[in-house]
Write an enzyme that holds these catalytic residues in place. Structure first.
Site, short mmCIF file in Angstrom:
data_model
loop_
_atom_site.label_atom_id
_atom_site.label_comp_id
_atom_site.label_asym_id
_atom_site.label_seq_id
_atom_site.Cartn_x
_atom_site.Cartn_y
_atom_site.Cartn_z
N CYS A 116 0.69 -1.27 -0.19
CA CYS A 116 -0.06 -0.18 -0.12
C CYS A 116 0.86 1.44 -0.13
CB CYS A 116 -0.92 0.06 1.25
SG CYS A 116 -2.27 -1.33 1.12
N PHE A 167 -10.48 -4.86 -0.42
CA PHE A 167 -9.41 -4.93 -1.46
C PHE A 167 -10.08 -4.83 -2.92
CE2 PHE A 167 -7.14 -6.23 2.24
CZ PHE A 167 -6.09 -5.21 2.13
N HIS A 263 -3.47 7.67 2.08
CA HIS A 263 -3.90 6.21 1.23
C HIS A 263 -4.82 5.77 2.48
CE1 HIS A 263 -3.81 2.04 -0.29
NE2 HIS A 263 -3.61 1.93 1.15
N ASN A 296 -9.63 -0.53 -1.22
CA ASN A 296 -8.12 -0.37 -1.19
C ASN A 296 -7.37 -1.25 -2.16
OD1 ASN A 296 -5.53 -0.38 -0.52
ND2 ASN A 296 -5.94 -1.13 1.98
#
Length: 361
Positions: A116, A167, A263, A296
Site C-alpha cells: 500500500c 481490496f 492512502h 483499497n
C-alpha cells in the site's frame, strides 16, 4: 535544487466500500477451475493471469494519463513501475515500456512488493529522478490485482470476507518533471520526501508466496500502530522544508491549514488518524471517497485520492458562482501525501496543491 511537479494523474458496511473492480471473473474461474479448490498448487496459473492483467491495466492508465498531460510518449525519459502483483523476468517495467512503445533508451525502475505504500514510494523515486535529470519527464505507473491472493470461501476463515470486501484491482499513472513548459499545467509541486520503517513491526503486514498463491495476513493492531507513530512522522516531514519550518504566526503550517492526501488502507486507519491529529472530518474526504469508489487498491489508491482532489478543484473553478469553502478546507495550498505499507513503512511527501493556489489567486 529543482521543484518536482505532477503534471497529470489518472486512475483506471464495515469497510465503507461501495464499489470495487477486480480482474477475477466467472470466465477466469471456468478456464482455471482449480483456483476455486483448496490446497492445489496454483501459483503458476495465478501469475499467468496477473502478469498479463497488470500490464494491460498499467498500459491503459498510462495512455490516458499521457493524453491528459498533453505531451507525447516520446518525451518520457524515465519509467517508474510499481506492482506487488507479479513475479517474472524480465519485470513488468520492461513489458509496460514495450506495450507503450517507449524508447529502448528509457530509464526504468521497478518497485515490487511495496504494498500500500508503493504509490507514494513511486512518487518519491520519480521526484528524485526528475530532480537529478533536468528536463526529464518521468512516467509513474502503478498496477495491482488480487488474483494471486484469491481464496475460495471457507467457513473456517470468516475474516476473509472483510478482505474480499475491502481490496480491489486497478492501475494509476502520473507524469512527474521539473521546469514546466508553457503548454504544461502542473497539478502538485513535490517538495520534501521521507520514508521510515518502524522496528519490530514487520509481522503486522505479512505476505508470503506459496504454491497456493500469496498468503496474506493483516494484524488487527495496524490502525493503532499507525495512530501511535503518525504525528512524529508528519512533524519531521513538515520541518524538512525550510520555508515551512521558518513560517511564523498566520503563515505557520498547522494541520487545519493543510490538505491531507492519505492512502485509505481502511476506515479504521483514517478514523485513528483523524483522532490523533485532531483533523476535521472533511480533511480526509478525498481519501474516503477513493475507498468508497475503488476499495483499497494497494499502490494505486493514492493516485485516486489525488485525482479526487484535482477534480474537486476543477469543479469549483468551473462553477458559475463562487462556492463556499468545502468542509475541512480541502483547498489548502500545502499538505501531505501519505501512505503506510509493509515494514511497517511510512511514506510521505510535503507538497503544494497548485490548483488550490490558482483558485486562491
Amino acid at each position: 535544487m529543482h521543484n518536482e511537479y505532477i503534471y497529470e494523474c489518472n486512475a483506471g458496511k464495515t469497510t465503507t466500500v461501495k464499489t470495487r473492480y477486480v480482474v477475477m471473473s466467472d470466465e477466469i474461474l471456468k478456464s482455471y477451475p482449480e483456483l476455486a479448490q483448496e490446497g492445489l498448487p496454483t501459483m503458476k496459473q495465478r501469475l499467468d493471469i496477473s502478469n498479463k492483467a497488470v500490464t494491460q491495466m498499467a498500459t491503459e492508465a498510462s495512455l490516458a494519463c499521457v493524453k491528459a498531460w498533453g505531451g507525447d510518449l516520446s518525451a518520457i525519459t524515465h519509467l517508474v513501475y510499481v506492482s506487488s502483483s507479479e513475479a517474472r523476468f524480465p519485470g513488468g517495467d520492461l513489458h509496460l515500456a514495450r506495450a507503450l512503445g517507449l524508447s529502448p533508451d528509457v530509464r526504468r525502475v521497478m518497485l515490487a512488493f511495496t504494498g500500500c505504500s508503493g504509490g507514494v514510494a513511486g512518487l518519491r523515486v520519480a521526484k528524485g529522478l526528475a530532480e537529478s535529470c533536468p528536463g526529464a519527464r518521468v512516467l509513474l505507473a502503478t498496477s495491482e490485482t488480487t488474483v494471486a491472493g484469491f481464496r475460495p470461501p471457507s467457513p473456517d476463515r470468516p475474516y476473509d470476507l472483510v478482505g474480499v470486501a475491502l481490496f480491489g484491482d486497478g492501475a494509476g499513472a502520473a507524469v512527474v518533471g521539473t521546469d514546466p513548459t508553457p503548454l504544461e499545467r502542473p497539478l502538485f509541486e513535490l517538495h520534501s520526501a521521507l520514508q521510515r520503517f518502524l522496528p519490530d513491526t514487520e509481522k503486522t503486514i505479512d505476505g508470503r508466496l506459496t504454491e497456493e498463491g500469496i498468503k496474506f495476513q493483516l494484524g488487527r493492531e495496524l490502525p493503532h500502530i499507525i495512530e501511535a507513530h503518525v504525528e512524529s512522522f508528519c512533524q519531521k516531514l513538515i520541518k524538512e522544508h525550510p520555508a515551512a519550518a521558518a513560517a511564523e504566526g498566520d503563515n505557520m503550517l498547522t494541520y487545519d491549514k493543510m490538505f491531507w492526501a492519505v492512502h485509505p488502507g481502511g476506515p479504521a486507519i483514517l478514523t485513528k488518524m483523524e483522532g490523533r491529529l485532531g483533523l476535521d472530518g472533511g480533511k480526509l474526504r478525498a481519501s474516503r471517497s477513493a475507498l468508497r469508489d475503488f476499495g483499497n487498491a494497494s499502490s494505486n489508491t493514492i493516485v485516486y485520492v489525488l485525482e479526487n482532489m484535482v477534480e474537486e478543484s476543477r469543479q469549483r473553478a468551473e462553477a458559475p458562482e463562487p462556492e463556499p469553502e468545502p468542509e475541512g478546507g480541502q483547498e489548502c495550498e500545502w499538505g501531505l501525501i501519505l501512505a503506510f505499507g509493509p515494514g511497517i513503512t511510512f511514506e510521505g511527501i510535503l507538497a503544494r496543491n497548485l490548483q488550490a493556489r490558482l483558485g486562491a489567486n
